[in-house]
Design a protein around this motif. Structure first.
Motif, PDB file in Angstrom:
ATOM      1  N   UNK A   1       0.815  -1.219   0.000  1.00 53.15           N
ATOM      2  CA  UNK A   1       0.000   0.000   0.000  1.00 53.15           C
ATOM      3  C   UNK A   1       0.845   1.265   0.000  1.00 53.15           C
ATOM      4  N   UNK A   2       2.085   1.175  -0.460  1.00 52.41           N
ATOM      5  CA  UNK A   2       2.971   2.331  -0.467  1.00 52.41           C
ATOM      6  C   UNK A   2       2.461   3.387  -1.438  1.00 52.41           C
ATOM      7  N   UNK A   3       2.441   4.637  -0.987  1.00 56.50           N
ATOM      8  CA  UNK A   3       1.974   5.754  -1.816  1.00 56.50           C
ATOM      9  C   UNK A   3       3.135   6.753  -1.956  1.00 56.50           C
ATOM     10  N   UNK A   4       3.922   6.647  -3.031  1.00 58.13           N
ATOM     11  CA  UNK A   4       5.100   7.515  -3.193  1.00 58.13           C
ATOM     12  C   UNK A   4       4.770   8.999  -3.168  1.00 58.13           C
ATOM     13  N   UNK A   5       3.649   9.385  -3.798  1.00 54.46           N
ATOM     14  CA  UNK A   5       3.272  10.799  -3.821  1.00 54.46           C
ATOM     15  C   UNK A   5       3.035  11.342  -2.424  1.00 54.46           C
ATOM     16  N   UNK A   6       2.350  10.557  -1.592  1.00 60.03           N
ATOM     17  CA  UNK A   6       2.106  10.968  -0.217  1.00 60.03           C
ATOM     18  C   UNK A   6       3.411  11.089   0.548  1.00 60.03           C
ATOM     19  N   UNK A   7       4.303  10.133   0.345  1.00 57.68           N
ATOM     20  CA  UNK A   7       5.594  10.143   1.040  1.00 57.68           C
ATOM     21  C   UNK A   7       6.367  11.416   0.720  1.00 57.68           C
ATOM     22  N   UNK A   8       6.461  11.757  -0.558  1.00 63.65           N
ATOM     23  CA  UNK A   8       7.204  12.953  -0.964  1.00 63.65           C
ATOM     24  C   UNK A   8       6.533  14.215  -0.426  1.00 63.65           C
ATOM     25  N   UNK A   9       5.206  14.270  -0.497  1.00 59.53           N
ATOM     26  CA  UNK A   9       4.475  15.436   0.013  1.00 59.53           C
ATOM     27  C   UNK A   9       4.717  15.625   1.506  1.00 59.53           C
ATOM     28  N   UNK A  10       4.708  14.509   2.246  1.00 57.33           N
ATOM     29  CA  UNK A  10       4.941  14.596   3.683  1.00 57.33           C
ATOM     30  C   UNK A  10       6.357  15.086   3.980  1.00 57.33           C
ATOM     31  N   UNK A  11       7.340  14.639   3.214  1.00 56.40           N
ATOM     32  CA  UNK A  11       8.713  15.103   3.431  1.00 56.40           C
ATOM     33  C   UNK A  11       8.820  16.611   3.206  1.00 56.40           C
ATOM     34  N   UNK A  12       8.156  17.101   2.164  1.00 56.71           N
ATOM     35  CA  UNK A  12       8.190  18.544   1.890  1.00 56.71           C
ATOM     36  C   UNK A  12       7.555  19.315   3.041  1.00 56.71           C
ATOM     37  N   UNK A  13       6.408  18.831   3.522  1.00 53.90           N
ATOM     38  CA  UNK A  13       5.726  19.494   4.636  1.00 53.90           C
ATOM     39  C   UNK A  13       6.565  19.449   5.903  1.00 53.90           C
ATOM     40  N   UNK A  14       7.205  18.309   6.173  1.00 52.58           N
ATOM     41  CA  UNK A  14       8.048  18.207   7.362  1.00 52.58           C
ATOM     42  C   UNK A  14       9.260  19.129   7.267  1.00 52.58           C
ATOM     43  N   UNK A  15       9.796  19.281   6.070  1.00 49.40           N
ATOM     44  CA  UNK A  15      10.910  20.205   5.877  1.00 49.40           C
ATOM     45  C   UNK A  15      10.486  21.641   6.199  1.00 49.40           C
ATOM     46  N   UNK A  16       9.380  22.080   5.617  1.00 48.54           N
ATOM     47  CA  UNK A  16       8.899  23.444   5.863  1.00 48.54           C
ATOM     48  C   UNK A  16       8.570  23.636   7.346  1.00 48.54           C
ATOM     49  N   UNK A  17       7.882  22.650   7.915  1.00 48.52           N
ATOM     50  CA  UNK A  17       7.514  22.739   9.324  1.00 48.52           C
ATOM     51  C   UNK A  17       8.715  22.765  10.238  1.00 48.52           C
ATOM     52  N   UNK A  18       9.747  22.002   9.911  1.00 45.97           N
ATOM     53  CA  UNK A  18      10.955  21.967  10.740  1.00 45.97           C
ATOM     54  C   UNK A  18      11.665  23.316  10.732  1.00 45.97           C
ATOM     55  N   UNK A  19      11.781  23.927   9.565  1.00 44.16           N
ATOM     56  CA  UNK A  19      12.433  25.230   9.474  1.00 44.16           C
ATOM     57  C   UNK A  19      11.627  26.275  10.246  1.00 44.16           C
ATOM     58  N   UNK A  20      10.301  26.269  10.041  1.00 41.97           N
ATOM     59  CA  UNK A  20       9.452  27.278  10.683  1.00 41.97           C
ATOM     60  C   UNK A  20       9.418  27.108  12.191  1.00 41.97           C
ATOM     61  N   UNK A  21       9.200  25.891  12.662  1.00 43.12           N
ATOM     62  CA  UNK A  21       9.031  25.692  14.096  1.00 43.12           C
ATOM     63  C   UNK A  21      10.355  25.733  14.851  1.00 43.12           C
ATOM     64  N   UNK A  22      11.430  25.296  14.199  1.00 45.12           N
ATOM     65  CA  UNK A  22      12.728  25.467  14.843  1.00 45.12           C
ATOM     66  C   UNK A  22      13.033  26.952  14.977  1.00 45.12           C
TER      67      UNK A  22
END
Length: 317
Positions: free
Chosen positions: A66-87
């Motif tokens: 059930x791997x969803x590559x698009x979801x995985x990449x989208x989540x990485x982008x969101x985590x990157x933005x969130x990490x920069x902002x919240x840090x």
């Protein structure tokens, strides 16, 4: 050197050739310094537990077909933005809390608040802006993940004060910085299980370890002004403590991997990470501040190899 950089708009404890000073207008420099954009290692270390957890969830999904590559990449982008902002928001908040302390420490007195280049009101507005960015990212996830992420704010709020009441402020940093090990998994499944909880606790131990190395830079100033840390607590016994902390990290991460049923590439990444942790302990000189900073930053690569191993395991194996 402190005064020269302060007058030039730079800070003593960050590289003076960073992109901040090449690309951003001068009026933005103090805000970039508050958010530590000139010191990316902080958001990188905050990001890795998120990425590990997302990749661990991808391994489980791949095993179930059930791997969803698009979801995985989208989540990485969101985590990157969130990490920069919240840090950035966390660092700005920390600087507000430590305003007076930072003015007494050689490494930090050139920062925007103690040097007077930013007012407390301006810093608070900047926190709000960064927090709104983090909120926008968070609202892209499921309701369970939103609630889980909001819970982390309790620990984030306590952390800047921890050095005043405990010898273990690095524990509070670990509890906050490692929260992504829970969020990455819940963003995929909308719930938690034992594997991400073990990954989280392991990441907490890792954070205590690498931030203890970092804190040895300031131990003399900290002793003078009464700031507490695991660097001061462990002192000459730092290496045995690191063996224990990094050992906990490896055992719990391996347990999470076993529960998730990851493939050989993930295990290979963990073995490489173990060797990199052992290297830090072997070469560490707690009285060499420059080396402590280099070894602290070296943990970027520890996080990277664990993530790459998990990702290749999910998509290739």
């Amino acid at each position: 050197m402190d005064q020269v950089r302060d007058n030039d708009g730079r800070v003593f404890d960050a590289p003076s050739d960073n992109f901040v000073y090449r690309l951003l207008p001068r009026w933005l420099w103090p805000y970039a310094q508050l958010a530590r954009w000139d010191r990316p290692i902080g958001w990188q270390l905050l990001m890795w537990p998120c990425f590990w957890s997302a990749a661990l969830a991808a391994d489980v999904s791949a095993n179930a077909g059930a791997l969803r590559p698009g979801q995985f990449i989208a989540h990485l982008i969101l985590f990157f933005i969130g990490s920069v902002a919240m840090r950035g928001a966390g660092c700005t908040y920390n600087d507000l809390v430590d305003h007076e302390i930072d003015g007494k420490v050689a490494r930090t007195r050139s920062r925007p608040l103690p040097s007077g280049r930013v007012t407390r009101f301006q810093a608070k507005l900047f926190i709000a802006l960064q927090s709104l960015t983090g909120l926008a990212v968070l609202l892209c996830f499921n309701s369970f993940t939103i609630g889980l992420a909001i819970l982390s704010l309790v620990v984030v709020a306590i952390y800047p004060f921890a050095k005043r009441f405990t010898d273990w402020p690095q524990l509070f940093l670990g509890l906050a910085f490692s929260w992504g090990a829970l969020v990455g998994w819940s963003a995929v499944f909308g719930s938690l299980s034992f594997a991400p909880v073990l990954l989280y606790i392991g990441a907490v131990a890792w954070t205590i370890g690498y931030d203890t190395i970092y804190a040895h830079q300031d131990k003399e100033d900290d002793a003078l002004i009464g700031v507490r840390s695991t660097a001061r607590l462990f002192a000459e016994n730092t290496k045995p403590w690191l063996v224990g902390l990094y050992g906990i990290t490896l055992v719990l991460t391996a347990s999470a991997f076993a529960l998730a049923g990851v493939g050989a590439f993930a295990w290979g990444g963990l073995v490489i990470a173990a060797a990199m942790m052992a290297y830090q302990i072997f070469v560490l000189d707690i009285d060499d501040g420059d080396q402590c900073l280099r070894l602290f930053k070296f943990n970027f690569y520890v996080g990277l190899v664990v993530f790459l191993g998990l990702t290749v395991s999910a998509f290739v194996a």
